[in-house]
Scaffold this motif. Sequence first.
Motif, PDB file in Angstrom:
ATOM      1  N   LYS A  33      63.173  45.741  31.343  1.00 30.69           N
ATOM      2  CA  LYS A  33      62.723  45.074  32.565  1.00 30.69           C
ATOM      3  C   LYS A  33      62.469  46.092  33.677  1.00 30.69           C
ATOM      4  CE  LYS A  33      63.838  41.168  35.506  1.00 30.69           C
ATOM      5  NZ  LYS A  33      64.768  40.075  35.774  1.00 30.69           N
ATOM      6  N   ARG A  34      63.328  47.071  33.797  1.00 32.92           N
ATOM      7  CA  ARG A  34      63.175  48.125  34.809  1.00 32.92           C
ATOM      8  C   ARG A  34      61.934  48.970  34.517  1.00 32.92           C
ATOM      9  NH1 ARG A  34      63.026  50.007  39.402  1.00 32.92           N
ATOM     10  NH2 ARG A  34      63.823  52.056  39.803  1.00 32.92           N
ATOM     11  N   ARG A  35      61.723  49.280  33.243  1.00 34.25           N
ATOM     12  CA  ARG A  35      60.561  50.075  32.827  1.00 34.25           C
ATOM     13  C   ARG A  35      59.264  49.328  33.137  1.00 34.25           C
ATOM     14  NH1 ARG A  35      62.511  51.373  28.133  1.00 34.25           N
ATOM     15  NH2 ARG A  35      61.740  49.541  27.051  1.00 34.25           N
ATOM     16  N   MET A  36      59.255  48.024  32.869  1.00 35.36           N
ATOM     17  CA  MET A  36      58.071  47.202  33.152  1.00 35.36           C
ATOM     18  C   MET A  36      57.785  47.150  34.644  1.00 35.36           C
ATOM     19  SD  MET A  36      56.588  45.958  30.528  1.00 35.36           S
ATOM     20  CE  MET A  36      55.704  44.685  31.357  1.00 35.36           C
ATOM     21  N   SER A  37      58.819  46.947  35.435  1.00 29.63           N
ATOM     22  CA  SER A  37      58.664  46.886  36.883  1.00 29.63           C
ATOM     23  C   SER A  37      58.131  48.202  37.429  1.00 29.63           C
ATOM     24  CB  SER A  37      60.006  46.539  37.533  1.00 29.63           C
ATOM     25  OG  SER A  37      59.901  46.582  38.935  1.00 29.63           O
ATOM     26  N   MET A  38      58.659  49.312  36.932  1.00 30.74           N
ATOM     27  CA  MET A  38      58.217  50.624  37.394  1.00 30.74           C
ATOM     28  C   MET A  38      56.748  50.850  37.027  1.00 30.74           C
ATOM     29  SD  MET A  38      58.855  53.282  39.147  1.00 30.74           S
ATOM     30  CE  MET A  38      60.613  53.184  39.403  1.00 30.74           C
ATOM     31  N   CYS A  39      56.360  50.459  35.821  1.00 30.61           N
ATOM     32  CA  CYS A  39      54.955  50.616  35.413  1.00 30.61           C
ATOM     33  C   CYS A  39      54.029  49.791  36.303  1.00 30.61           C
ATOM     34  CB  CYS A  39      54.772  50.214  33.950  1.00 30.61           C
ATOM     35  SG  CYS A  39      55.267  51.488  32.795  1.00 30.61           S
ATOM     36  N   ALA A  73      54.080  35.448  27.536  1.00 34.23           N
ATOM     37  CA  ALA A  73      53.818  34.335  28.447  1.00 34.23           C
ATOM     38  C   ALA A  73      54.522  34.521  29.789  1.00 34.23           C
ATOM     39  CB  ALA A  73      54.240  33.009  27.814  1.00 34.23           C
ATOM     40  N   GLY A  74      55.698  35.138  29.779  1.00 36.56           N
ATOM     41  CA  GLY A  74      56.462  35.323  31.012  1.00 36.56           C
ATOM     42  C   GLY A  74      55.962  36.446  31.900  1.00 36.56           C
ATOM     43  N   THR A  75      55.368  37.478  31.302  1.00 39.17           N
ATOM     44  CA  THR A  75      54.929  38.628  32.091  1.00 39.17           C
ATOM     45  C   THR A  75      53.435  38.624  32.386  1.00 39.17           C
ATOM     46  OG1 THR A  75      54.523  39.993  30.112  1.00 39.17           O
ATOM     47  CG2 THR A  75      56.729  40.126  31.111  1.00 39.17           C
ATOM     48  N   MET A  76      52.699  37.800  31.649  1.00 39.05           N
ATOM     49  CA  MET A  76      51.243  37.882  31.723  1.00 39.05           C
ATOM     50  C   MET A  76      50.677  37.599  33.109  1.00 39.05           C
ATOM     51  SD  MET A  76      48.351  36.373  29.273  1.00 39.05           S
ATOM     52  CE  MET A  76      48.748  34.696  29.601  1.00 39.05           C
ATOM     53  N   ALA A  77      51.241  36.673  33.844  1.00 41.26           N
ATOM     54  CA  ALA A  77      50.694  36.341  35.160  1.00 41.26           C
ATOM     55  C   ALA A  77      50.718  37.546  36.087  1.00 41.26           C
ATOM     56  CB  ALA A  77      51.471  35.178  35.777  1.00 41.26           C
ATOM     57  N   CYS A  98      45.194  40.989  28.340  1.00 41.33           N
ATOM     58  CA  CYS A  98      45.779  39.689  28.721  1.00 41.33           C
ATOM     59  C   CYS A  98      44.942  38.541  28.172  1.00 41.33           C
ATOM     60  CB  CYS A  98      45.899  39.576  30.237  1.00 41.33           C
ATOM     61  SG  CYS A  98      47.185  40.596  30.963  1.00 41.33           S
ATOM     62  N   PHE A  99      43.639  38.661  28.284  1.00 40.09           N
ATOM     63  CA  PHE A  99      42.755  37.617  27.771  1.00 40.09           C
ATOM     64  C   PHE A  99      42.874  37.504  26.250  1.00 40.09           C
ATOM     65  CE2 PHE A  99      39.383  37.238  31.379  1.00 40.09           C
ATOM     66  CZ  PHE A  99      40.324  36.611  32.167  1.00 40.09           C
ATOM     67  N   SER A 100      43.033  38.629  25.579  1.00 39.42           N
ATOM     68  CA  SER A 100      43.203  38.605  24.123  1.00 39.42           C
ATOM     69  C   SER A 100      44.490  37.882  23.748  1.00 39.42           C
ATOM     70  CB  SER A 100      43.237  40.021  23.561  1.00 39.42           C
ATOM     71  OG  SER A 100      41.995  40.642  23.725  1.00 39.42           O
ATOM     72  N   PHE A 101      45.543  38.098  24.525  1.00 44.10           N
ATOM     73  CA  PHE A 101      46.818  37.419  24.280  1.00 44.10           C
ATOM     74  C   PHE A 101      46.656  35.908  24.428  1.00 44.10           C
ATOM     75  CE2 PHE A 101      50.710  35.485  25.931  1.00 44.10           C
ATOM     76  CZ  PHE A 101      51.610  35.808  24.932  1.00 44.10           C
ATOM     77  N   PHE A 147      51.290  31.113  36.201  1.00 45.87           N
ATOM     78  CA  PHE A 147      49.936  30.571  36.107  1.00 45.87           C
ATOM     79  C   PHE A 147      49.496  30.017  37.463  1.00 45.87           C
ATOM     80  CE2 PHE A 147      46.999  27.031  35.402  1.00 45.87           C
ATOM     81  CZ  PHE A 147      45.951  27.724  34.816  1.00 45.87           C
ATOM     82  N   ASP A 148      50.397  29.306  38.137  1.00 45.07           N
ATOM     83  CA  ASP A 148      50.075  28.783  39.473  1.00 45.07           C
ATOM     84  C   ASP A 148      49.786  29.929  40.437  1.00 45.07           C
ATOM     85  OD1 ASP A 148      50.470  26.196  38.565  1.00 45.07           O
ATOM     86  OD2 ASP A 148      52.584  26.178  39.164  1.00 45.07           O
ATOM     87  N   HIS A 149      50.571  30.994  40.333  1.00 45.52           N
ATOM     88  CA  HIS A 149      50.371  32.163  41.196  1.00 45.52           C
ATOM     89  C   HIS A 149      48.995  32.785  40.961  1.00 45.52           C
ATOM     90  CE1 HIS A 149      51.029  35.947  43.257  1.00 45.52           C
ATOM     91  NE2 HIS A 149      50.781  36.594  42.133  1.00 45.52           N
ATOM     92  N   VAL A 150      48.628  32.975  39.695  1.00 47.26           N
ATOM     93  CA  VAL A 150      47.322  33.558  39.376  1.00 47.26           C
ATOM     94  C   VAL A 150      46.203  32.636  39.835  1.00 47.26           C
ATOM     95  CG1 VAL A 150      45.776  34.220  37.475  1.00 47.26           C
ATOM     96  CG2 VAL A 150      48.145  34.974  37.469  1.00 47.26           C
TER      97      VAL A 150
END
Length: 135
Positions: free
Chosen positions: A39-45, A74-78, A96-99, A115-118
């Motif tokens: 989670k930390r690695r993802m946030s930093m990226c 599904a949780g990180t895609m937005a 993302c579109f491929s996913f 999804f609402d945010h996007v």
Amino acid sequence: MKESDATGVIRIQDMEAQVFKALLHYMYTDSLPKTKKRKRRMSMCQHLLVAADRYNLERLKLICKEKLCGHIDAGTMANILALAEQHHCHGLKKACFSFKCSSENLRAFMATEGFDHVSRSCPSVVKELIAMLSA
């Protein structure tokens, strides 16, 4: 530099200290700092992608894109999709579109708050998705 004050200190207002430290680490070593937690690695990226776009560091942007592509769900895609759109990272957006091509993944994505945010922050992305699905 115009950001400096009389003491010679340069203040970067819109970046967390740890992100700036990671940016400097990249600039000196051509690599990302090691982090143990996913989670930390993802946030930093995600933060480094923003910094890379701001400072026109295309190689760093590419490295962040590759790391983020490997963690799309599904949780990180937005968040990833919004970042890709806002920071002109077309390869990441395409991933993302491929996913989302699978109806199961699309339903899971649409059930998230992300999804609402996007939909609110990047309506053009939702239009693209609808066009892609109807083709």
